[in-house]
Design a protein around this motif. Structure first.
Motif, PDB file in Angstrom:
ATOM      1  N   MET A  24       0.813  -1.218   0.000  1.00 37.62           N
ATOM      2  CA  MET A  24       0.000   0.000   0.000  1.00 37.62           C
ATOM      3  C   MET A  24       0.846   1.266   0.000  1.00 37.62           C
ATOM      4  O   MET A  24       0.304   2.369  -0.116  1.00 37.62           O
ATOM      5  N   THR A  25       2.162   1.132   0.166  1.00 37.21           N
ATOM      6  CA  THR A  25       3.011   2.309   0.302  1.00 37.21           C
ATOM      7  C   THR A  25       4.232   2.200  -0.595  1.00 37.21           C
ATOM      8  O   THR A  25       4.577   1.125  -1.081  1.00 37.21           O
ATOM      9  N   ASP A  26       4.899   3.320  -0.787  1.00 35.09           N
ATOM     10  CA  ASP A  26       6.110   3.369  -1.593  1.00 35.09           C
ATOM     11  C   ASP A  26       7.209   2.555  -0.900  1.00 35.09           C
ATOM     12  O   ASP A  26       7.374   2.638   0.313  1.00 35.09           O
ATOM     13  N   PRO A  27       7.988   1.769  -1.663  1.00 32.59           N
ATOM     14  CA  PRO A  27       9.017   0.944  -1.019  1.00 32.59           C
ATOM     15  C   PRO A  27      10.300   1.688  -0.664  1.00 32.59           C
ATOM     16  O   PRO A  27      11.234   1.101  -0.148  1.00 32.59           O
ATOM     17  N   GLY A  28      10.365   2.992  -0.915  1.00 33.61           N
ATOM     18  CA  GLY A  28      11.586   3.744  -0.637  1.00 33.61           C
ATOM     19  C   GLY A  28      11.615   4.275   0.780  1.00 33.61           C
ATOM     20  O   GLY A  28      10.979   3.740   1.696  1.00 33.61           O
ATOM     21  N   LEU A  29      12.367   5.339   0.998  1.00 37.05           N
ATOM     22  CA  LEU A  29      12.362   6.022   2.292  1.00 37.05           C
ATOM     23  C   LEU A  29      10.957   6.555   2.558  1.00 37.05           C
ATOM     24  O   LEU A  29      10.317   7.127   1.671  1.00 37.05           O
ATOM     25  N   ARG A  30      10.467   6.404   3.775  1.00 39.81           N
ATOM     26  CA  ARG A  30       9.102   6.815   4.047  1.00 39.81           C
ATOM     27  C   ARG A  30       8.915   7.082   5.542  1.00 39.81           C
ATOM     28  O   ARG A  30       9.708   6.624   6.359  1.00 39.81           O
ATOM     29  N   VAL A  31       7.851   7.812   5.846  1.00 43.81           N
ATOM     30  CA  VAL A  31       7.520   8.170   7.226  1.00 43.81           C
ATOM     31  C   VAL A  31       6.180   7.536   7.575  1.00 43.81           C
ATOM     32  O   VAL A  31       5.235   7.600   6.771  1.00 43.81           O
ATOM     33  N   PHE A  32       6.089   6.947   8.755  1.00 41.94           N
ATOM     34  CA  PHE A  32       4.823   6.416   9.250  1.00 41.94           C
ATOM     35  C   PHE A  32       4.437   7.156  10.524  1.00 41.94           C
ATOM     36  O   PHE A  32       5.281   7.395  11.396  1.00 41.94           O
ATOM     37  N   ILE A  33       3.155   7.510  10.598  1.00 39.24           N
ATOM     38  CA  ILE A  33       2.621   8.325  11.694  1.00 39.24           C
ATOM     39  C   ILE A  33       1.509   7.555  12.398  1.00 39.24           C
ATOM     40  O   ILE A  33       0.724   6.843  11.750  1.00 39.24           O
ATOM     41  N   ASP A  34       1.449   7.683  13.708  1.00 34.60           N
ATOM     42  CA  ASP A  34       0.377   7.082  14.490  1.00 34.60           C
ATOM     43  C   ASP A  34      -0.915   7.833  14.180  1.00 34.60           C
ATOM     44  O   ASP A  34      -1.143   8.955  14.670  1.00 34.60           O
ATOM     45  N   GLY A  35      -1.777   7.221  13.361  1.00 37.15           N
ATOM     46  CA  GLY A  35      -2.997   7.891  12.900  1.00 37.15           C
ATOM     47  C   GLY A  35      -4.046   8.081  13.970  1.00 37.15           C
ATOM     48  O   GLY A  35      -5.041   8.764  13.742  1.00 37.15           O
ATOM     49  N   ARG A  36      -3.844   7.510  15.160  1.00 28.86           N
ATOM     50  CA  ARG A  36      -4.815   7.698  16.249  1.00 28.86           C
ATOM     51  C   ARG A  36      -4.711   9.085  16.859  1.00 28.86           C
ATOM     52  O   ARG A  36      -5.640   9.543  17.534  1.00 28.86           O
ATOM     53  N   ALA A  47      -2.225  14.084  14.024  1.00 26.47           N
ATOM     54  CA  ALA A  47      -1.644  13.296  12.931  1.00 26.47           C
ATOM     55  C   ALA A  47      -1.526  14.112  11.652  1.00 26.47           C
ATOM     56  O   ALA A  47      -0.531  14.014  10.929  1.00 26.47           O
ATOM     57  N   SER A  48      -2.520  14.933  11.376  1.00 28.18           N
ATOM     58  CA  SER A  48      -2.483  15.715  10.129  1.00 28.18           C
ATOM     59  C   SER A  48      -1.372  16.757  10.168  1.00 28.18           C
ATOM     60  O   SER A  48      -0.707  17.020   9.157  1.00 28.18           O
ATOM     61  N   SER A  49      -1.122  17.350  11.330  1.00 28.33           N
ATOM     62  CA  SER A  49      -0.040  18.334  11.407  1.00 28.33           C
ATOM     63  C   SER A  49       1.324  17.656  11.360  1.00 28.33           C
ATOM     64  O   SER A  49       2.292  18.223  10.830  1.00 28.33           O
ATOM     65  N   LEU A  50       1.416  16.439  11.899  1.00 31.07           N
ATOM     66  CA  LEU A  50       2.658  15.675  11.761  1.00 31.07           C
ATOM     67  C   LEU A  50       2.927  15.371  10.288  1.00 31.07           C
ATOM     68  O   LEU A  50       4.058  15.490   9.812  1.00 31.07           O
ATOM     69  N   ALA A  51       1.883  14.988   9.561  1.00 26.54           N
ATOM     70  CA  ALA A  51       2.032  14.711   8.128  1.00 26.54           C
ATOM     71  C   ALA A  51       2.415  15.980   7.376  1.00 26.54           C
ATOM     72  O   ALA A  51       3.197  15.929   6.414  1.00 26.54           O
ATOM     73  N   ALA A  52       1.891  17.131   7.820  1.00 28.65           N
ATOM     74  CA  ALA A  52       2.207  18.395   7.140  1.00 28.65           C
ATOM     75  C   ALA A  52       3.687  18.725   7.258  1.00 28.65           C
ATOM     76  O   ALA A  52       4.264  19.358   6.353  1.00 28.65           O
ATOM     77  N   LEU A  53       4.319  18.335   8.363  1.00 28.49           N
ATOM     78  CA  LEU A  53       5.753  18.572   8.507  1.00 28.49           C
ATOM     79  C   LEU A  53       6.547  17.869   7.405  1.00 28.49           C
ATOM     80  O   LEU A  53       7.596  18.346   6.975  1.00 28.49           O
ATOM     81  N   CYS A  54       6.020  16.739   6.952  1.00 30.00           N
ATOM     82  CA  CYS A  54       6.724  15.939   5.931  1.00 30.00           C
ATOM     83  C   CYS A  54       6.539  16.516   4.533  1.00 30.00           C
ATOM     84  O   CYS A  54       7.280  16.145   3.609  1.00 30.00           O
ATOM     85  N   ALA A  55       5.568  17.413   4.369  1.00 26.69           N
ATOM     86  CA  ALA A  55       5.290  17.955   3.038  1.00 26.69           C
ATOM     87  C   ALA A  55       6.483  18.720   2.484  1.00 26.69           C
ATOM     88  O   ALA A  55       6.660  18.813   1.265  1.00 26.69           O
ATOM     89  N   ALA A  56       7.317  19.277   3.357  1.00 23.45           N
ATOM     90  CA  ALA A  56       8.507  19.999   2.909  1.00 23.45           C
ATOM     91  C   ALA A  56       9.612  19.042   2.463  1.00 23.45           C
ATOM     92  O   ALA A  56      10.668  19.491   2.010  1.00 23.45           O
ATOM     93  N   HIS A  57       9.378  17.743   2.601  1.00 25.72           N
ATOM     94  CA  HIS A  57      10.355  16.722   2.218  1.00 25.72           C
ATOM     95  C   HIS A  57       9.678  15.731   1.276  1.00 25.72           C
ATOM     96  O   HIS A  57       9.311  14.620   1.669  1.00 25.72           O
ATOM     97  N   PRO A  58       9.475  16.111   0.025  1.00 23.06           N
ATOM     98  CA  PRO A  58       8.709  15.261  -0.903  1.00 23.06           C
ATOM     99  C   PRO A  58       9.335  13.892  -1.153  1.00 23.06           C
ATOM    100  O   PRO A  58       8.645  12.982  -1.604  1.00 23.06           O
ATOM    101  N   ASP A  59      10.625  13.741  -0.873  1.00 22.14           N
ATOM    102  CA  ASP A  59      11.257  12.438  -1.045  1.00 22.14           C
ATOM    103  C   ASP A  59      11.048  11.540   0.170  1.00 22.14           C
ATOM    104  O   ASP A  59      11.571  10.427   0.219  1.00 22.14           O
ATOM    105  N   LEU A  60      10.269  12.032   1.168  1.00 20.60           N
ATOM    106  CA  LEU A  60       9.947  11.249   2.354  1.00 20.60           C
ATOM    107  C   LEU A  60       8.426  11.213   2.535  1.00 20.60           C
ATOM    108  O   LEU A  60       7.871  11.877   3.415  1.00 20.60           O
TER     109      LEU A  60
END
Length: 528
Positions: free
Chosen positions: A428-440, A444-457
């Motif tokens: 379900m996800t890209d096999p490269g470098l990636r970030v996983f967040i505790d969706g509970r 969670a959405s603001s944590l994901a927003a931090l990653c937006a500045a790093h499109p390769d992650l």
């Protein structure tokens, strides 16, 4: 003898087309790198050698797209029961319970020839991968931008090829290692054993142990392994004065197997004497030349990790080599390969040696003390361990500067709910470098927003089924939720080989972690 003109243009020359070389070539091919793989043998060795693999390796097989093709040749590994000097059960090594942490049966047995054939077929399915079989490496010369390799064809013709990097997967007597001047360090284990593989007749199988077994008998230690279908293996310690070659003769082999089988009970498939060694290369890289698999390490086989270690080498190295070849990371990233894999091999080999030395105890009084100690550790009952507890994490290398929870460990793989039924996380996800967040988490959405500045992650939030959070994957068994809770973290950065680069307990820690990995990938920090 004549030398043909040089053929140029390979990104990587892989020397050795066994399991490690085949996996490395397949991974390089999927990533689009021009790969030439050579092997001095024209075909696959038709008898079993490696017999065990684990869920980490099968996860990579699934990522590669070969899991379905090799599954007919793979079965779950039975528990291994250890019997003491007087025949009593002293220890049991089993698998962890479901739900399985990586999504697959944690320990498996397999038949090497058909699996190796499938790994080769997969590698050669990529247009950018080419194989030259019956070809021997003669010499390597490093230049500033490439390596010149001299190859000898089956007819004795010499030819020259060039590659940006060379990967030696050419076994314990590695020509690549020798040419590169890489020394081996002795981890102090050297015992003679006879390995016997039998195809057992159906009527005799019921009379054999129904679990794999370790007979820690000081008179002669023996390992018994249940392989796929009717394949059974005995690993039998040779005693002082026994000639290893003579012990391979069928009449001597059947004499050793007499407690379990008679010659009419099966077909003797293979009998080979080995010295079980513990060795590791001092460095796994010399400039543009790297080594992997048995070329880089040899270890006793007592928990079936030999081939697994070679494939860990390949999956560790290839994602880094990919970035270097594409120019997204500097060459120095490759220095983390030795830092990570050598320490891992030394640590795991130390655990295997301890098991091996315990098994190999020849003094009856010392063996009985061993048995009493193991039973004492189990509270007077046979001690129960899992094979997965034995495998260490990465300790150093391309890991976060902050030594946080779960750093260097394997990231779990839960089952994810989907419209077509449960699917594993990697599907379900890209096999490269990636970030996983505790969706509970509410943030969670603001944590994901931090990653937006790093499109390769790319970031993915995961929560238990029924959480009803838009944009969040829903896991079925709570494996990842339990992992986040156990380690007290809210996010993890995971490498392409599924090892955790680092974890974060808060948004500020995640921000620092993202900056850390981005800087390291660009080479702004020393990766080791």
């Amino acid at each position: 003898m004549t030398m043909s003109s040089a053929v140029t243009g390979h990104d990587v020359l892989v020397v050795g087309f066994g399991p490690t070389g085949a996996v490395a070539s397949g991974l390089l091919g999927r990533l689009g790198h021009r790969t030439l793989v050579v092997d001095r043998l024209a075909g696959i060795y038709d008898k079993p050698r490696a017999i065990a693999l684990d869920h980490e390796i099968f996860r990579h097989f699934d990522n590669m797209g070969v899991a379905e093709a090799i599954s007919p040749h793979v079965e779950p590994f039975t528990a291994s029961e250890h019997f003491g000097a007087d025949g009593q059960l002293i220890r049991r090594i089993d698998m962890v319970a479901k739900p399985y942490p990586l999504g697959y049966t944690p320990s498996m047995v397999f038949s090497q020839p058909p699996v190796e054939a499938e790994l080769r077929r997969h590698a050669l399915s990529f247009d950018c991968v080419r194989a030259a079989l019956g070809v021997e490496l003669v010499d390597l010369v490093q230049r500033p931008e490439h390596v010149e390799a001299t190859l000898r064809d089956a007819d004795g013709q010499l030819r020259s090829v060039t590659a940006r990097y060379v990967l030696g997967c050419d076994g314990a007597s590695s020509t690549v290692r020798q040419i590169a001047g890489i020394a081996l360090e002795d981890l102090i284990f050297d015992e003679p054993w006879l390995v016997v593989d039998v195809r057992v007749n159906p009527g005799a199988i019921a009379r054999l142990p129904q679990s794999s077994a370790q007979f820690c008998n000081p008179a002669r230690p023996v390992s018994f392994l249940i392989g796929p279908n009717n394949h059974r293996r005995w690993e039998i310690m040779l005693l002082p004065g026994e000639d290893p070659r003579a012990m391979e003769r069928p009449e001597n082999v059947w004499s050793l197997l007499a407690p379990w089988l008679a010659p009419a009970d099966g077909e003797l498939w293979r009998a080979a004497s080995y010295r079980f060694h513990a060795l590791v290369a001092a460095d796994w890289r010399n400039g543009r030349v790297l080594i992997a698999g048995d070329a880089a390490h040899q270890q006793p086989p007592f928990i079936g990790q030999g081939m697994c270690q070679g494939l860990r080498d390949a999956t560790n190295l290839v994602w880094k080599l990919d970035r270097v070849l594409k120019g997204t990371s500097p060459d120095g990233l490759l220095d983390s390969y030795t830092a990570e894999r050598k320490q891992h091999v030394i640590e795991l080999t130390g655990k295997i040696k301890a098991i091996g030395q315990s098994i190999c105890e020849r003094d009856p009084a010392a063996a009985r003390r061993r048995d009493a100690q193991i039973l004492s550790e189990g509270g007077g009952k046979p001690l129960v361990l899992t094979r997965q507890e034995i495998i260490p994490p990465l300790r150093a290398g391309f890991l976060s500067e902050q030594d946080g929870a779960a750093r260097g460990s394997l990231f779990p793989q839960p089952r994810i709910a989907s419209d077509g039924g449960p699917r594993l996380l990697d599907q379900m996800t890209d096999p490269g470098l990636r970030v996983f967040i505790d969706g509970r988490r509410s943030d969670a959405s603001s944590l994901a927003a931090l990653c937006a500045a790093h499109p390769d992650l790319p970031a993915t939030a995961v929560a238990p089924a029924g959480a009803d959070k838009p944009g969040t994957l829903e896991e079925i068994d709570g494996v990842l939720a339990g992992w986040f809770d156990r380690h007290g973290v809210v996010a993890a950065i995971v490498r392409p080989d599924h090892y955790v680069f680092g974890t974060a307990r808060s948004a500020s820690e995640l921000s620092r972690l993202l900056h850390d990995i981005s800087s390291r990938l660009r080479g702004n920090h020393n990766p080791i």
